[in-house]
Design a protein around this motif. Sequence first.
Motif, PDB file in Angstrom:
ATOM      1  N   MET A 175     -30.276  27.363  75.259  1.00 25.78           N
ATOM      2  CA  MET A 175     -30.932  26.429  74.354  1.00 25.78           C
ATOM      3  C   MET A 175     -30.048  25.206  74.143  1.00 25.78           C
ATOM      4  N   ASP A 176     -30.689  24.025  74.151  1.00 27.18           N
ATOM      5  CA  ASP A 176     -30.005  22.794  73.769  1.00 27.18           C
ATOM      6  C   ASP A 176     -29.855  22.855  72.252  1.00 27.18           C
ATOM      7  N   LYS A 208     -31.354  19.583  70.392  1.00 25.05           N
ATOM      8  CA  LYS A 208     -32.810  19.427  70.473  1.00 25.05           C
ATOM      9  C   LYS A 208     -33.556  20.669  70.011  1.00 25.05           C
ATOM     10  N   ARG A 209     -32.842  21.815  69.941  1.00 24.37           N
ATOM     11  CA  ARG A 209     -33.431  23.107  69.568  1.00 24.37           C
ATOM     12  C   ARG A 209     -34.569  23.481  70.521  1.00 24.37           C
ATOM     13  N   LYS A 210     -34.358  23.188  71.804  1.00 27.14           N
ATOM     14  CA  LYS A 210     -35.336  23.515  72.848  1.00 27.14           C
ATOM     15  C   LYS A 210     -34.602  24.182  74.003  1.00 27.14           C
ATOM     16  N   THR A 258     -33.265  24.942  77.657  1.00 35.88           N
ATOM     17  CA  THR A 258     -32.725  24.043  78.671  1.00 35.88           C
ATOM     18  C   THR A 258     -32.169  24.878  79.819  1.00 35.88           C
TER      19      THR A 258
END
Length: 147
Positions: free
Chosen positions: A115-116, A119-121, A123
């Motif tokens: 997770m990035d 960005k909390r997404k 990756t």
Amino acid sequence: MEENVFYEGQIIWAQIDANRHLRHSAYADLCAQARSNMLRDTGLSLDRIAEINIGPVLFREELVYLREIHLNDEVRVTVVMTKYNTTNSRFSFRHEIYRSDGTKCAVVTVDGAWMDIEKRKLTVLPKEWQAIVVHLPKSADYEEVTT
């Protein structure tokens, strides 16, 4: 059993439950430390990964109890990668926890991804780090996917 041992240690009082054996969440703690050690030993320490604002996130954790572990038992935890998606960097690891007498006490399987942290997404790991992933210990039933 001795292969791919990434954590060895004594079970301490704080890890024991009311039934006088290893509490359920302590199994996860032992495996998380073994995974962290394995990543560090292969060149992907959590500190190094954090420098580029990436961290691991788990989606699933399955624990199969086989035998009890008690206070002061010495344990060894093995870690192997069972699945890796080269496209999106999702991963699965299997951990086996053994007492010092060689008795297999538990099998813990986790599925996760990277997770990035900003960005909390989800990756992927940088391409140059894929060569490190290739050297992570793999299970006999290891599966590599690309979708």
